[in-house]
Design a protein around this motif. Structure first.
Motif, short mmCIF file in Angstrom:
data_model
loop_
_atom_site.label_atom_id
_atom_site.label_comp_id
_atom_site.label_asym_id
_atom_site.label_seq_id
_atom_site.Cartn_x
_atom_site.Cartn_y
_atom_site.Cartn_z
N GLU A 83 47.22 38.61 26.25
CA GLU A 83 46.99 39.29 25.01
C GLU A 83 47.09 40.75 24.62
N PRO A 84 47.96 40.91 23.61
CA PRO A 84 48.36 42.19 23.12
C PRO A 84 47.10 43.17 22.68
N PRO A 85 47.29 44.35 22.60
CA PRO A 85 45.92 45.24 22.27
C PRO A 85 45.54 45.16 20.79
N VAL A 86 44.37 45.28 20.34
CA VAL A 86 43.96 45.10 19.04
C VAL A 86 44.55 46.06 18.44
N PRO A 87 44.93 45.85 17.14
CA PRO A 87 45.66 46.94 16.31
C PRO A 87 44.66 48.09 15.96
N ASP A 88 45.26 49.20 15.56
CA ASP A 88 44.30 50.21 15.11
C ASP A 88 44.28 50.04 13.59
N TYR A 89 43.07 49.70 13.26
CA TYR A 89 42.64 49.57 11.88
C TYR A 89 42.24 50.97 11.33
N GLY A 90 42.29 52.20 11.72
CA GLY A 90 42.22 53.25 10.97
C GLY A 90 40.75 53.80 11.13
N THR A 91 39.88 53.13 12.01
CA THR A 91 38.59 53.68 12.01
C THR A 91 38.14 54.70 12.82
N GLY A 92 39.11 54.89 13.73
CA GLY A 92 38.84 55.73 15.07
C GLY A 92 37.93 55.12 16.15
N ARG A 93 38.06 53.76 16.07
CA ARG A 93 37.40 53.17 17.31
C ARG A 93 37.87 51.37 17.08
N GLU A 94 37.81 51.12 18.05
CA GLU A 94 38.12 49.39 18.00
C GLU A 94 36.97 48.70 17.48
N LEU A 95 37.49 48.19 16.44
CA LEU A 95 36.48 47.05 15.59
C LEU A 95 36.06 46.04 16.47
N THR A 96 35.08 45.51 16.40
CA THR A 96 34.49 44.24 16.93
C THR A 96 35.13 42.99 16.21
N VAL A 97 35.03 41.95 17.08
CA VAL A 97 35.75 40.71 16.70
C VAL A 97 35.00 40.22 15.10
N LEU B 84 47.45 40.39 10.92
CA LEU B 84 48.65 39.34 11.46
C LEU B 84 48.84 39.83 13.15
N ARG B 85 48.70 40.93 13.63
CA ARG B 85 48.99 41.44 14.99
C ARG B 85 47.67 41.09 15.72
N ASP B 86 46.54 40.74 15.16
CA ASP B 86 45.22 40.83 15.89
C ASP B 86 45.43 39.67 17.15
N PRO B 87 45.08 39.92 18.18
CA PRO B 87 45.36 39.01 19.45
C PRO B 87 43.96 38.03 19.55
N HIS B 88 43.08 38.00 18.70
CA HIS B 88 41.92 37.18 18.97
C HIS B 88 42.13 36.03 17.98
N PRO B 89 42.08 34.70 18.62
CA PRO B 89 42.12 33.35 17.88
C PRO B 89 41.16 33.39 16.79
N LEU B 90 39.98 33.82 16.78
CA LEU B 90 38.95 33.66 15.72
C LEU B 90 39.37 34.40 14.39
N VAL B 91 40.23 35.57 14.72
CA VAL B 91 40.36 36.44 13.55
C VAL B 91 41.66 35.83 12.89
#
Length: 258
Positions: free
Chosen positions: A109-123, A142-149
């Motif tokens: 699984e690749p890392p969660v993309p940086d959505y520009g919020t300063g923290r990792e967003l929840t699923v 499109l680069r998010d690793p989670h199947p639900l996303v």
């Protein structure tokens, strides 16, 4: 069995929504004994290999069902009956090959993309973004690793076929993409999406083999001559080409090989 195959085609093609078609087929096969289901699907496969248009359209629904149920006990029992009764067309649809190389690396699984919020967003937060009508964050989603996303994004009406083709063309192919697309008849019905999956060596054989059965002659040639097409898939493409009806001379001499 011909009567059963004709009824299957007629009912499937009478339903206008592709998801309804898949749901009806799932329920109908559950009412049959495994051996009956195997014979019915094999008959439809044979008609599809003879390039019968209605059978080819119905076979696409079968392929979608098999892709979404690839690890189920029912599909394993179908495979057993196909092998035992030498139902060669159905066996080809259910054939499995070694899913190594890029397919194996796609499971990391690749890392969660940086959505520009300063923290990792929840699923949940990322799924909420995937529902938004704005395309501003689509590239990150499109680069998010989670199947639900990914699954949520695939249902977004603003997503385009070009987006999905770029998603399925990435290498290594991420498992999240495969899992989400397996449950997305909306996109699996698109020829470009299916062909992109077939030409990506990271696509598991449980997905590529059923989709191969609904390829046109031209698409089979693309798969056959693909630089990194897995050998089992290449062999199946060759078998299907050999079973295609011969082209009329006027068609064979044209560049529009279908």
């Amino acid at each position: 069995m011909f009567e059963g195959t004709e009824r299957l085609r007629r009912v499937l093609l009478s339903l206008t929504d592709v998801s309804l078609r898949v749901g009806w087929l799932r329920a109908h096969l559950a009412e049959l004994r495994d051996a009956q289901a195997a014979e019915l699907l094999s008959s439809l496969c044979e008609d599809g290999e003879r390039a019968d248009p209605a059978s080819r359209e119905a076979l696409l629904i079968v392929a979608m069902l098999l892709v979404s149920s690839s690890d189920s006990a029912f599909v394993e029992r179908l495979r057993h009956h196909a092998d035992e009764r030498r139902l060669l067309s159905l066996a080809r649809l259910l054939r499995r090959g070694p899913d190594g190389g890029q397919a194996g690396r796609a499971l990391s699984e690749p890392p969660v993309p940086d959505y520009g919020t300063g923290r990792e967003l929840t699923v949940g937060e990322r799924r909420s973004l995937a529902r938004t009508p704005s395309r501003k964050v689509f590239e990150k989603l499109l680069r998010d690793p989670h199947p639900l996303v990914i699954r949520q994004l695939l249902s977004n009406p603003r997503l385009t076929e070009d987006d999905v083709v770029r998603l399925t063309a990435r290498r290594p192919l991420r498992s999240a993409i495969v899992e989400a697309l397996a449950d997305s008849p909306r996109w699996l019905r698109r020829q470009r999406v299916r062909l992109t999956l077939l030409l990506n060596p990271g696509t598991p054989s449980s997905v590529s083999m059923p989709l191969l059965a609904v390829c046109t002659r031209c698409e089979l040639l693309d798969v056959l001559h693909g630089v990194d097409t897995p050998l089992p898939l290449r062999a199946s493409a060759q078998e299907l080409l050999e079973r295609c009806p011969p082209l009329r001379r006027s068609v064979a001499d044209s560049t529009l090989l279908q």
